[in-house]
Design a protein around this motif. Sequence first.
Motif, PDB file in Angstrom:
ATOM      1  N   PHE A 127      19.911  -6.936   0.112  1.00 23.75           N
ATOM      2  CA  PHE A 127      20.487  -5.812  -0.797  1.00 23.75           C
ATOM      3  C   PHE A 127      20.471  -4.621   0.047  1.00 23.75           C
ATOM      4  CE2 PHE A 127      19.467  -2.919  -4.055  1.00 23.75           C
ATOM      5  CZ  PHE A 127      20.712  -2.569  -4.582  1.00 23.75           C
ATOM      6  N   ALA A 128      21.386  -3.813   0.068  1.00 18.09           N
ATOM      7  CA  ALA A 128      21.260  -2.490   1.042  1.00 18.09           C
ATOM      8  C   ALA A 128      20.113  -1.656   0.742  1.00 18.09           C
ATOM      9  CB  ALA A 128      22.913  -1.721   0.846  1.00 18.09           C
ATOM     10  N   GLY A 129      19.849  -1.474  -0.695  1.00 17.37           N
ATOM     11  CA  GLY A 129      18.909  -0.418  -1.175  1.00 17.37           C
ATOM     12  C   GLY A 129      17.477  -0.868  -0.447  1.00 17.37           C
ATOM     13  N   PHE A 130      17.442  -1.893   0.084  1.00 14.53           N
ATOM     14  CA  PHE A 130      16.138  -2.404   0.553  1.00 14.53           C
ATOM     15  C   PHE A 130      15.944  -2.085   2.206  1.00 14.53           C
ATOM     16  CE2 PHE A 130      15.679  -6.035  -2.574  1.00 14.53           C
ATOM     17  CZ  PHE A 130      15.123  -5.168  -3.620  1.00 14.53           C
ATOM     18  N   ARG A 136      21.241  -0.590   7.701  1.00 17.97           N
ATOM     19  CA  ARG A 136      22.201  -0.432   6.674  1.00 17.97           C
ATOM     20  C   ARG A 136      23.679   0.148   7.540  1.00 17.97           C
ATOM     21  NH1 ARG A 136      18.915   2.444   3.496  1.00 17.97           N
ATOM     22  NH2 ARG A 136      20.017   4.468   4.274  1.00 17.97           N
ATOM     23  N   TRP A 147      27.073  -3.622  -2.425  1.00 18.90           N
ATOM     24  CA  TRP A 147      25.676  -3.464  -2.207  1.00 18.90           C
ATOM     25  C   TRP A 147      25.021  -4.438  -1.421  1.00 18.90           C
ATOM     26  CZ3 TRP A 147      28.648  -3.612  -6.574  1.00 18.90           C
ATOM     27  CH2 TRP A 147      28.898  -5.063  -7.255  1.00 18.90           C
ATOM     28  N   TRP A 229      17.310  -5.917 -13.345  1.00 20.93           N
ATOM     29  CA  TRP A 229      17.428  -4.675 -12.828  1.00 20.93           C
ATOM     30  C   TRP A 229      17.587  -3.630 -14.085  1.00 20.93           C
ATOM     31  CZ3 TRP A 229      19.213  -2.731  -7.941  1.00 20.93           C
ATOM     32  CH2 TRP A 229      19.531  -1.272  -7.831  1.00 20.93           C
ATOM     33  N   PRO A 234      24.526  -0.266  -9.010  1.00 21.45           N
ATOM     34  CA  PRO A 234      23.572  -0.626  -8.008  1.00 21.45           C
ATOM     35  C   PRO A 234      22.728   0.629  -7.386  1.00 21.45           C
ATOM     36  CG  PRO A 234      25.673  -0.560  -7.035  1.00 21.45           C
ATOM     37  CD  PRO A 234      26.050   0.221  -8.378  1.00 21.45           C
ATOM     38  N   THR A 235      22.787   1.834  -7.887  1.00 21.74           N
ATOM     39  CA  THR A 235      22.371   2.810  -7.089  1.00 21.74           C
ATOM     40  C   THR A 235      20.962   3.163  -7.613  1.00 21.74           C
ATOM     41  OG1 THR A 235      23.084   4.434  -9.012  1.00 21.74           O
ATOM     42  CG2 THR A 235      24.684   4.038  -6.961  1.00 21.74           C
ATOM     43  N   LYS A 236      20.432   3.154  -9.035  1.00 21.50           N
ATOM     44  CA  LYS A 236      19.186   3.442  -9.198  1.00 21.50           C
ATOM     45  C   LYS A 236      18.422   2.357 -10.094  1.00 21.50           C
ATOM     46  CE  LYS A 236      16.292   7.041 -11.839  1.00 21.50           C
ATOM     47  NZ  LYS A 236      15.461   7.147 -10.562  1.00 21.50           N
ATOM     48  N   ASN A 237      17.128   1.818  -9.707  1.00 13.35           N
ATOM     49  CA  ASN A 237      16.626   0.746 -10.173  1.00 13.35           C
ATOM     50  C   ASN A 237      15.218   1.474 -10.667  1.00 13.35           C
ATOM     51  OD1 ASN A 237      15.392  -1.465 -11.230  1.00 13.35           O
ATOM     52  ND2 ASN A 237      15.438  -2.787  -9.436  1.00 13.35           N
TER      53      ASN A 237
END
Length: 337
Positions: A127-130, A136, A147, A229, A234-237
């Motif tokens: 997952f890109a956010g990690f 990235r 994502w 989630w 997919p921008t803010k968790n």
Amino acid sequence: MSEAVQHPPSCCAPGRGEGPTAGPGSHRAGAPDGLLSLGPTVSAPPAAPAALGDGPGGSVLLPGGRFLMGTEDAEGFAADGEGPVRPVTLRPFRIDACAVTNEQFAAFVAATGHVTEAERFGWSYVFAGFLPAHLRRGAARPQHTPWWCGVPGAWWRAPLGPGSGLAGIGGHPVVHVSWADAAAYCRWAGGRLPTEAEWEYAARGGLEQRRYPWGDELTPGGTHRCNIWQGRFPTKNTAEDGYAGTAPADAFAPNGYGLYNMAGNVWEWCADWWTTDHPAGARSNPAGPPRGTARVMRGGSYLCHHSYCNRYRVAARTSNTPDSTTGNLGFRCVRDV
């Protein structure tokens, strides 16, 4: 005949064919460990095979019998083949209370020398956010699920790519395992992957036609019962349930059968080839079509969100090609009795 993967876009990663082309095993030699470490590295495991169910929660004997499989829930995805509701009868079987953990998989690898498909291909989806910016930047991203990043050097021992490790997450579900990897572990442990019917029967925990393993309300009394989630996907968790990524395999309260995380946390491979064509009549011990191009995945993951992919319902389903591996896909074992 199994059908091609056809369902609305979801949090799950696409097939391996859409990713990068890093050389097989390119990350194994000299990959740094600890840059993204999350705690003490998993210690060297015993060489002897562990019995099925030796992980958190052990295993549970389920009596089988008749249940209603599938759903016609208005919140579901009819195109995924969630319906029709049909009576299914199953033999008794044992099932692990939890998904297979990193520690358990490490014992398997130590005993057998198994090399996973992600290692052989040299990459897996994260997952890109990690990811830190340098991983990235320039990573291959599937068109319909951007994502996800295809990360060279991501595998089960380095779940976030080069520099990561299993520190502090030995009791979390193992991820970046393909269908064949999961099946090989189950054989070593004296079991097999569950059929899709067995998985759904177990996930329901004795409740008939409820939406979740615990009932119809997602957060009864304001209490989180699964790892999914929260926020804006997919921008803010906001991680209100306590976890942004994987949770321990025995996190949250178990269902009525004593099984943990049958909703959320990680997707789980099933034995069946994928199809959306389900006979409406009664069936006994169905095992899916005899061949196909994709395998069934059940349960949803920490990336599922109601606004986009509410596939953490017990009747929800999706699929992926058997060689695909992601940072939110694991498995649990069953055993015949």
